[in-house]
Write a protein that holds these residues in place. Sequence first.
Motif, PDB file in Angstrom:
ATOM      1  N   ARG A 173      24.477  51.415  12.678  1.00 28.00           N
ATOM      2  CA  ARG A 173      25.323  52.053  13.684  1.00 28.00           C
ATOM      3  C   ARG A 173      24.726  53.393  14.112  1.00 28.00           C
ATOM      4  NH1 ARG A 173      28.903  51.070  17.645  1.00 28.00           N
ATOM      5  NH2 ARG A 173      30.634  52.541  17.709  1.00 28.00           N
ATOM      6  N   ALA A 174      24.233  54.163  13.132  1.00 24.93           N
ATOM      7  CA  ALA A 174      23.639  55.464  13.439  1.00 24.93           C
ATOM      8  C   ALA A 174      22.409  55.305  14.322  1.00 24.93           C
ATOM      9  CB  ALA A 174      23.279  56.185  12.142  1.00 24.93           C
ATOM     10  N   LYS A 175      21.605  54.266  14.064  1.00 26.95           N
ATOM     11  CA  LYS A 175      20.409  54.033  14.880  1.00 26.95           C
ATOM     12  C   LYS A 175      20.783  53.737  16.330  1.00 26.95           C
ATOM     13  CE  LYS A 175      17.565  52.259  11.068  1.00 26.95           C
ATOM     14  NZ  LYS A 175      16.919  51.056  10.495  1.00 26.95           N
ATOM     15  N   ARG A 176      21.863  52.954  16.514  1.00 27.23           N
ATOM     16  CA  ARG A 176      22.276  52.628  17.876  1.00 27.23           C
ATOM     17  C   ARG A 176      22.812  53.855  18.605  1.00 27.23           C
ATOM     18  NH1 ARG A 176      24.192  47.826  15.296  1.00 27.23           N
ATOM     19  NH2 ARG A 176      26.300  48.680  15.154  1.00 27.23           N
ATOM     20  N   LEU A 177      23.309  54.823  17.835  1.00 31.12           N
ATOM     21  CA  LEU A 177      23.864  56.034  18.432  1.00 31.12           C
ATOM     22  C   LEU A 177      22.850  57.158  18.536  1.00 31.12           C
ATOM     23  CD1 LEU A 177      27.335  56.153  16.637  1.00 31.12           C
ATOM     24  CD2 LEU A 177      26.950  55.822  19.072  1.00 31.12           C
ATOM     25  N   ALA A 178      21.629  56.918  18.061  1.00 28.58           N
ATOM     26  CA  ALA A 178      20.624  57.980  17.990  1.00 28.58           C
ATOM     27  C   ALA A 178      20.416  58.667  19.333  1.00 28.58           C
ATOM     28  CB  ALA A 178      19.299  57.416  17.473  1.00 28.58           C
ATOM     29  N   GLY A 179      20.242  57.874  20.387  1.00 25.36           N
ATOM     30  CA  GLY A 179      19.992  58.454  21.702  1.00 25.36           C
ATOM     31  C   GLY A 179      21.170  59.279  22.194  1.00 25.36           C
ATOM     32  N   THR A 180      22.376  58.752  21.992  1.00 24.94           N
ATOM     33  CA  THR A 180      23.584  59.466  22.423  1.00 24.94           C
ATOM     34  C   THR A 180      23.737  60.783  21.673  1.00 24.94           C
ATOM     35  OG1 THR A 180      24.715  57.393  22.948  1.00 24.94           O
ATOM     36  CG2 THR A 180      26.103  59.325  22.591  1.00 24.94           C
ATOM     37  N   LEU A 181      23.535  60.740  20.355  1.00 28.19           N
ATOM     38  CA  LEU A 181      23.654  61.961  19.553  1.00 28.19           C
ATOM     39  C   LEU A 181      22.606  62.990  19.955  1.00 28.19           C
ATOM     40  CD1 LEU A 181      24.322  60.379  16.036  1.00 28.19           C
ATOM     41  CD2 LEU A 181      25.976  61.524  17.516  1.00 28.19           C
ATOM     42  N   GLN A 182      21.397  62.521  20.248  1.00 30.46           N
ATOM     43  CA  GLN A 182      20.337  63.440  20.646  1.00 30.46           C
ATOM     44  C   GLN A 182      20.682  64.128  21.967  1.00 30.46           C
ATOM     45  OE1 GLN A 182      17.464  64.287  18.868  1.00 30.46           O
ATOM     46  NE2 GLN A 182      17.417  65.878  20.446  1.00 30.46           N
ATOM     47  N   ARG A 183      21.206  63.342  22.920  1.00 29.58           N
ATOM     48  CA  ARG A 183      21.561  63.934  24.214  1.00 29.58           C
ATOM     49  C   ARG A 183      22.677  64.963  24.070  1.00 29.58           C
ATOM     50  NH1 ARG A 183      20.431  58.628  25.789  1.00 29.58           N
ATOM     51  NH2 ARG A 183      22.597  57.971  25.518  1.00 29.58           N
ATOM     52  N   ASN A 199      35.003  60.243  20.647  1.00 28.84           N
ATOM     53  CA  ASN A 199      36.360  59.694  20.658  1.00 28.84           C
ATOM     54  C   ASN A 199      36.852  59.488  22.084  1.00 28.84           C
ATOM     55  OD1 ASN A 199      36.666  59.593  17.851  1.00 28.84           O
ATOM     56  ND2 ASN A 199      37.307  61.727  17.739  1.00 28.84           N
ATOM     57  N   ALA A 200      36.544  60.442  22.958  1.00 26.44           N
ATOM     58  CA  ALA A 200      36.980  60.337  24.355  1.00 26.44           C
ATOM     59  C   ALA A 200      36.333  59.128  25.045  1.00 26.44           C
ATOM     60  CB  ALA A 200      36.628  61.623  25.104  1.00 26.44           C
ATOM     61  N   ARG A 201      35.115  58.793  24.627  1.00 26.24           N
ATOM     62  CA  ARG A 201      34.414  57.647  25.211  1.00 26.24           C
ATOM     63  C   ARG A 201      34.843  56.318  24.601  1.00 26.24           C
ATOM     64  NH1 ARG A 201      28.041  59.507  25.786  1.00 26.24           N
ATOM     65  NH2 ARG A 201      28.413  61.507  26.837  1.00 26.24           N
ATOM     66  N   GLY A 202      35.678  56.392  23.548  1.00 25.29           N
ATOM     67  CA  GLY A 202      36.130  55.167  22.899  1.00 25.29           C
ATOM     68  C   GLY A 202      35.120  54.577  21.939  1.00 25.29           C
ATOM     69  N   VAL A 203      34.162  55.410  21.485  1.00 27.06           N
ATOM     70  CA  VAL A 203      33.151  54.946  20.533  1.00 27.06           C
ATOM     71  C   VAL A 203      33.729  55.041  19.130  1.00 27.06           C
ATOM     72  CG1 VAL A 203      30.849  55.331  19.598  1.00 27.06           C
ATOM     73  CG2 VAL A 203      31.292  55.745  22.023  1.00 27.06           C
ATOM     74  N   ALA A 204      33.770  53.935  18.410  1.00 27.10           N
ATOM     75  CA  ALA A 204      34.336  53.929  17.066  1.00 27.10           C
ATOM     76  C   ALA A 204      33.270  54.243  16.020  1.00 27.10           C
ATOM     77  CB  ALA A 204      34.956  52.563  16.771  1.00 27.10           C
ATOM     78  N   THR A 205      33.713  54.738  14.880  1.00 27.12           N
ATOM     79  CA  THR A 205      32.816  54.959  13.754  1.00 27.12           C
ATOM     80  C   THR A 205      32.425  53.606  13.167  1.00 27.12           C
ATOM     81  OG1 THR A 205      34.596  55.024  12.125  1.00 27.12           O
ATOM     82  CG2 THR A 205      34.038  57.108  13.217  1.00 27.12           C
ATOM     83  N   PRO A 206      31.458  53.554  12.246  1.00 27.22           N
ATOM     84  CA  PRO A 206      31.083  52.270  11.639  1.00 27.22           C
ATOM     85  C   PRO A 206      32.251  51.527  11.003  1.00 27.22           C
ATOM     86  CG  PRO A 206      29.405  53.895  11.167  1.00 27.22           C
ATOM     87  CD  PRO A 206      30.526  54.630  11.845  1.00 27.22           C
TER      88      PRO A 206
END
Length: 230
Positions: A173-183, A199-206
């Motif tokens: 899950r963290a790998k898929r979010l890597a780009g988003t977190l970096q931005r 949370n506002a984007r509706g992205v859930a934790t693992p």
Amino acid sequence: MATGNFVAYLRVSTTKQGQSGLGLEAQQRAVDNFLNGGQWTLVETFVEVESGKNNDRPKLAEAIEACHLYNATLVIARLDRLSRDAHFLLGLLKSGVRFVCCDMPQADSFMVGIMAQLAQKERELISERTKAALQSAKARGVKLGGDRGNFAEVAAQGRAEGRKTQAQAADERAKRLAGTLQRMRDQGLSLNATAAELNARGVATPRGGRWTATAVKRAVERLGGPPSYG
């Protein structure tokens, strides 16, 4: 701001919790807080006292029927606690009723569908881990069945396998979010601000819950961090 008719569905896992009100009071407060303000009517509240392992949910069926009858929205106190309950989630999707979750108001049918699939997969993985632990114990000569003193060992192995699987899922899950977190880091967002944006984007934790600063920090650390945040 809430408007229209609502039907509340609350659930606890044990009869003891149901009798004592443990858990129910917190869920009722969550519903009351969500409906605070606006023009709304809480038509009815249904309380289910049922284990998450039991697929029989008569009160849920009644709540869904009430929603159809009164053209109401089903309001659920805590979807995060039910996110591994495949039967509940699938029943919610198939019902066709509108629903809202107090702890995840941005959740929609698409997100709930993903949660249902993950819940089913988790159940399958739990079963596979249990079988693997029993086979491993048997291969080492441990006698299975009855009270022979090996239950704690087998249970510990199952828990260890479960933690390993959860860690692997969190890594992916963290790998898929890597780009988003970096931005978000490049934009100068703090850990708290990053959690709020996810949370506002509706992205859930693992695990299907809401993000916190700590959850963001852990995700970043899994990617080889932590980077510096503003």
